[in-house]
Structures are given as structure tokens and as C-alpha cells.
Design an enzyme around this catalytic site. Structure first.
Site, PDB file in Angstrom:
ATOM      1  N   TYR A 134      23.140  21.275  79.227  1.00 51.25           N
ATOM      2  CA  TYR A 134      24.492  21.534  80.003  1.00 51.25           C
ATOM      3  C   TYR A 134      24.881  22.978  78.978  1.00 51.25           C
ATOM      4  O   TYR A 134      25.218  24.006  79.977  1.00 51.25           O
ATOM      5  CB  TYR A 134      25.468  20.407  79.731  1.00 51.25           C
ATOM      6  N   THR A 192      28.900  19.183  85.945  1.00 54.45           N
ATOM      7  CA  THR A 192      29.470  18.805  84.578  1.00 54.45           C
ATOM      8  C   THR A 192      28.902  17.456  83.975  1.00 54.45           C
ATOM      9  O   THR A 192      29.938  17.112  82.901  1.00 54.45           O
ATOM     10  CB  THR A 192      31.086  19.006  84.848  1.00 54.45           C
ATOM     11  N   ILE A 216      27.061  26.211  96.659  1.00 51.52           N
ATOM     12  CA  ILE A 216      26.805  27.590  95.726  1.00 51.52           C
ATOM     13  C   ILE A 216      25.511  27.808  95.549  1.00 51.52           C
ATOM     14  O   ILE A 216      25.247  28.964  95.037  1.00 51.52           O
ATOM     15  CB  ILE A 216      27.775  27.721  94.356  1.00 51.52           C
ATOM     16  N   THR A 273      32.399  26.915  79.638  1.00 48.65           N
ATOM     17  CA  THR A 273      32.853  25.991  78.481  1.00 48.65           C
ATOM     18  C   THR A 273      32.580  26.308  77.030  1.00 48.65           C
ATOM     19  O   THR A 273      31.577  27.042  77.147  1.00 48.65           O
ATOM     20  CB  THR A 273      31.905  24.594  78.860  1.00 48.65           C
TER      21      THR A 273
END
Length: 191
Positions: free
Chosen positions: A133, A65, A40, A108
């Protein structure tokens, strides 16, 4: 690939071999998943994959992740966490816009800093500032919200799965820590 009505998949998705992707395919086989096995971060490859699929909806389940690994890259916009989570999501959003497809970003609850007095609502914008993150996933959401594409964002929290061959999820991590005595439950009760 399970084919939906008229032999065409209803959705195409990146990251279908990951924890959330595998579980989504198990739970919703009727969607006729068309896996997009593409890097991607490579805009040209994403454009080709999105334009080649007959699916009208593209779901981005691919993500960096490893939260601990992300912390080690804190502030590095050239790092793999930022490139995958932000640039990768942006590449898919732009490809969907050009191909006239709807884009679904799986995000998330880490997009929230967690220091707010009241509860967060699903309509709230992310406010992550300190956890890298969370910052990358927040930046991806912001980018998508301003892209010229029909979009939806789905935020997941602590995903787990029935079978875990590759990655230890939260439930298995806690069970292992209890088994090995590296954490102990507080059984004293309230007060």
C-alpha cells in the site's frame, strides 16, 4: 452541490463518498465541491470529467485503502491497488495538465518505511519498500511530482470520522477490540 462565488465550484474531487472525502466536504462546504464520479483507472473518462468541470482545482480522494488487501497484491502492478493508486492518480494528473487545472493528491504517511533514525519531514520523499500500500502511494507521489502539472500532495494519517456507516476506522476498531477483549490496554504504567 453547494456553489461557490459566481455559481461555480472551487474544487472538484474524486472519492467524495469515501471516509476522507465525506469528512472534507463536511468541514469545508464553502469550497463548493463538484463530485467527479468517475473510474479513475479509465483515462478517457477522467479526461472527460476533468475537462467538463468548471472547477480550477481537482482533488484526488479516491484510493485503494485496504492495507491488508494491498499486502495480498504485493508486487502486482496489474492488481487493483496499483491500478487505482498509481495509474488512477496519473490519469488525473495528466488530465489536469491538459485542462490547465491544479491537482491535489491525497496521500498517506505509509509512503515512509518508518525505519529512519530521525523524524520524517513533510518535504521528504517517500521511502516505502516493504508495505505494498505504501509503495503504491509512494509511486503515485513520484509520478505526480514529475508530471507537467501544478500539484500539491497532502498526507493523512489514521483518518477517522464522526459517523461510520461503511468502513471501520482506527478509533472504532480499537474501541471494538477493547469491548470484545481481543486487545487489552496496558495499565501498568511506565517501567
Amino acid at each position: 452541490m453547494i456553489e461557490a462565488s459566481y455559481g461555480l465550484p472551487l474544487v472538484a474531487a474524486t472519492g467524495t463518498t469515501g471516509m476522507v472525502g465525506r469528512r472534507a466536504k463536511e468541514l469545508f462546504p464553502e469550497l463548493g465541491w463538484d463530485p467527479l464520479a468517475v473510474d479513475i483507472t479509465d483515462q478517457a473518462a477522467v479526461e472527460a470529467a476533468v475537462s467538463a468541470t468548471p472547477a480550477a482545482v481537482i482533488i484526488n480522494l479516491a484510493a485503494y485503502t485496504d492495507v491488508s488487501g494491498a499486502r495480498q497484491q504485493s508486487g502486482d502492478k496489474d492488481g487493483s491497488c496499483y491500478r487505482i493508486n498509481v495509474h488512477g492518480a496519473g490519469n488525473i494528473a495528466r488530465a489536469c495538465a491538459r485542462a490547465g487545472k491544479h491537482f491535489v493528491q491525497v496521500s498517506t504517511d505509509y509512503v515512509f518505511e518508518g525505519d529512519r533514525q530521525g523524524p520524517y519531514l513533510e518535504t521528504d520523499d517517500g521511502d516505502a519498500r516493504t508495505d505494498w500500500y505504501g509503495v503504491t502511494k509512494r509511486d503515485a507521489e513520484d509520478l505526480i511530482k514529475h508530471a507537467d502539472v501544478g500539484w500539491a500532495i497532502v498526507r493523512v494519517s489514521f483518518p477517522y470520522q464522526r459517523h461510520s456507516e461503511r468502513k471501520t476506522d482506527l478509533v472504532r476498531r480499537i474501541a471494538e477490540q477493547l469491548r470484545t477483549g481481543t486487545i487489552t490496554p496496558d495499565v501498568s504504567g511506565p517501567g
